[in-house]
Design a protein around this motif. Structure first.
Motif, mmCIF file in Angstrom:
data_model
loop_
_atom_site.group_PDB
_atom_site.id
_atom_site.type_symbol
_atom_site.label_atom_id
_atom_site.label_comp_id
_atom_site.label_asym_id
_atom_site.label_seq_id
_atom_site.Cartn_x
_atom_site.Cartn_y
_atom_site.Cartn_z
ATOM 1 N N MET A 181 48.395 42.731 42.570
ATOM 2 C CA MET A 181 46.960 42.595 42.308
ATOM 3 C C MET A 181 46.170 42.413 43.601
ATOM 4 O O MET A 181 45.075 42.943 43.736
ATOM 5 C CB MET A 181 46.724 41.447 41.331
ATOM 6 N N VAL A 182 46.727 41.671 44.566
ATOM 7 C CA VAL A 182 46.056 41.514 45.861
ATOM 8 C C VAL A 182 46.040 42.854 46.590
ATOM 9 O O VAL A 182 45.031 43.249 47.171
ATOM 10 C CB VAL A 182 46.719 40.414 46.718
ATOM 11 N N MET A 183 47.158 43.584 46.543
ATOM 12 C CA MET A 183 47.234 44.879 47.212
ATOM 13 C C MET A 183 46.259 45.885 46.607
ATOM 14 O O MET A 183 45.710 46.732 47.307
ATOM 15 C CB MET A 183 48.662 45.415 47.179
ATOM 16 N N ASN A 184 46.037 45.796 45.297
ATOM 17 C CA ASN A 184 45.099 46.695 44.621
ATOM 18 C C ASN A 184 43.651 46.235 44.760
ATOM 19 O O ASN A 184 42.742 46.967 44.402
ATOM 20 C CB ASN A 184 45.428 46.802 43.126
ATOM 21 N N GLY A 185 43.456 45.034 45.242
ATOM 22 C CA GLY A 185 42.120 44.470 45.361
ATOM 23 C C GLY A 185 41.647 44.432 46.790
ATOM 24 O O GLY A 185 41.902 45.371 47.564
ATOM 25 N N SER A 186 40.995 43.329 47.150
ATOM 26 C CA SER A 186 40.484 43.243 48.514
ATOM 27 C C SER A 186 40.456 41.803 49.004
ATOM 28 O O SER A 186 40.210 40.874 48.241
ATOM 29 C CB SER A 186 39.070 43.832 48.583
ATOM 30 N N ILE A 187 40.771 41.686 50.290
ATOM 31 C CA ILE A 187 40.626 40.440 51.013
ATOM 32 C C ILE A 187 40.412 40.825 52.470
ATOM 33 O O ILE A 187 41.177 41.608 53.036
ATOM 34 C CB ILE A 187 41.840 39.488 50.831
ATOM 35 N N ASP A 188 39.361 40.324 53.049
ATOM 36 C CA ASP A 188 39.048 40.606 54.439
ATOM 37 C C ASP A 188 40.179 40.070 55.333
ATOM 38 O O ASP A 188 40.696 38.981 55.070
ATOM 39 C CB ASP A 188 37.723 39.925 54.794
ATOM 40 N N PRO A 189 40.590 40.813 56.369
ATOM 41 C CA PRO A 189 41.672 40.337 57.243
ATOM 42 C C PRO A 189 41.424 38.953 57.847
ATOM 43 O O PRO A 189 42.347 38.135 57.935
ATOM 44 C CB PRO A 189 41.753 41.402 58.341
ATOM 45 N N GLY B 116 41.439 43.465 29.099
ATOM 46 C CA GLY B 116 42.079 42.570 28.134
ATOM 47 C C GLY B 116 42.834 41.463 28.848
ATOM 48 O O GLY B 116 42.273 40.749 29.661
ATOM 49 N N ASN B 117 44.129 41.369 28.561
ATOM 50 C CA ASN B 117 44.982 40.351 29.203
ATOM 51 C C ASN B 117 45.799 40.916 30.352
ATOM 52 O O ASN B 117 46.721 40.269 30.824
ATOM 53 C CB ASN B 117 45.919 39.726 28.168
ATOM 54 N N THR B 118 45.485 42.132 30.785
ATOM 55 C CA THR B 118 46.240 42.781 31.861
ATOM 56 C C THR B 118 45.408 42.802 33.135
ATOM 57 O O THR B 118 44.355 43.435 33.172
ATOM 58 C CB THR B 118 46.626 44.218 31.462
ATOM 59 N N GLY B 119 45.884 42.118 34.153
ATOM 60 C CA GLY B 119 45.196 42.121 35.438
ATOM 61 C C GLY B 119 45.641 43.296 36.285
ATOM 62 O O GLY B 119 46.820 43.643 36.289
ATOM 63 N N THR B 120 44.686 43.892 36.989
ATOM 64 C CA THR B 120 45.023 45.029 37.851
ATOM 65 C C THR B 120 44.725 44.752 39.326
ATOM 66 O O THR B 120 45.381 45.310 40.180
ATOM 67 C CB THR B 120 44.260 46.296 37.415
ATOM 68 N N SER B 121 43.733 43.909 39.610
ATOM 69 C CA SER B 121 43.403 43.646 41.010
ATOM 70 C C SER B 121 42.661 42.321 41.146
ATOM 71 O O SER B 121 42.153 41.770 40.172
ATOM 72 C CB SER B 121 42.552 44.780 41.580
ATOM 73 N N LEU B 122 42.639 41.837 42.387
ATOM 74 C CA LEU B 122 41.919 40.608 42.731
ATOM 75 C C LEU B 122 40.999 40.894 43.904
ATOM 76 O O LEU B 122 41.348 41.678 44.785
ATOM 77 C CB LEU B 122 42.883 39.504 43.188
ATOM 78 N N THR B 123 39.864 40.237 43.919
ATOM 79 C CA THR B 123 39.075 40.153 45.142
ATOM 80 C C THR B 123 39.063 38.695 45.532
ATOM 81 O O THR B 123 38.870 37.807 44.691
ATOM 82 C CB THR B 123 37.639 40.690 44.977
ATOM 83 N N VAL B 124 39.311 38.447 46.808
ATOM 84 C CA VAL B 124 39.432 37.090 47.304
ATOM 85 C C VAL B 124 38.426 36.878 48.413
ATOM 86 O O VAL B 124 38.388 37.627 49.389
ATOM 87 C CB VAL B 124 40.861 36.817 47.828
ATOM 88 N N THR B 125 37.593 35.854 48.251
ATOM 89 C CA THR B 125 36.643 35.436 49.281
ATOM 90 C C THR B 125 37.103 34.064 49.764
ATOM 91 O O THR B 125 37.474 33.217 48.959
ATOM 92 C CB THR B 125 35.224 35.339 48.686
#
Length: 140
Positions: free
Chosen positions: A99-107, A128-137
């Motif tokens: 999910m982190v790899m499919n999402g985003s987090i600034d280096p 639904g109940n299936t997560g695909t990605s995360l964005t992290v701030t």
């Protein structure tokens, strides 16, 4: 105007229209697959930087996963940690890396997270109940 000319003249717009319909239907599916299904705030403290076996974690997804395991499984939390219904599941925590790899987090944010002593705001996307990605701030 010949029949051949008519086909060429009317065939292209019809094909373009059909392609447009297909793309529009795919775009609608992709948009639904990426709805916000949850979010939480957590403080990344010292206990979150080490695995349950005591090994120092060095990847953002490992630390985020440990933070959620500490919160949900081990009852370890810091002031500022919030409940989230998604990562209460061990299976969902197991999907954290993907999910982190499919999402985003600034280096730079990832570096601060790995150092610890940072507050993270995590948005969980999926369907639904299936997560695909995360964005992290991350805030220090």
């Amino acid at each position: 105007m010949s029949r051949k000319t008519q086909k060429r003249r009317f065939g292209l717009p019809s094909a373009a229209f059909a392609v447009g319909l297909v793309l529009a239907s795919l775009g609608g599916t992709a948009a639904r697959a990426q709805e916000l299904i949850g979010s939480y705030v957590a403080y990344i403290g010292q206990p979150d930087l080490f695995s349950s076996k005591g090994a120092r974690l060095n990847q953002p997804w490992q630390i985020l996963r440990q933070d959620r395991a500490n919160f949900h499984r081990y009852g370890i939390s810091q002031p500022g940690d919030e409940f989230d219904p998604f990562f209460g599941s061990i299976d969902n925590r197991g999907e954290m890396e993907r999910m982190v790899m499919n999402g985003s987090i600034d280096p730079q944010a990832a570096k601060r997270l790995v150092q610890g002593g940072a507050t993270v705001f995590v948005r969980i996307y999926g369907s639904g109940n299936t997560g695909t990605s995360l964005t992290v701030t991350v805030a220090k």
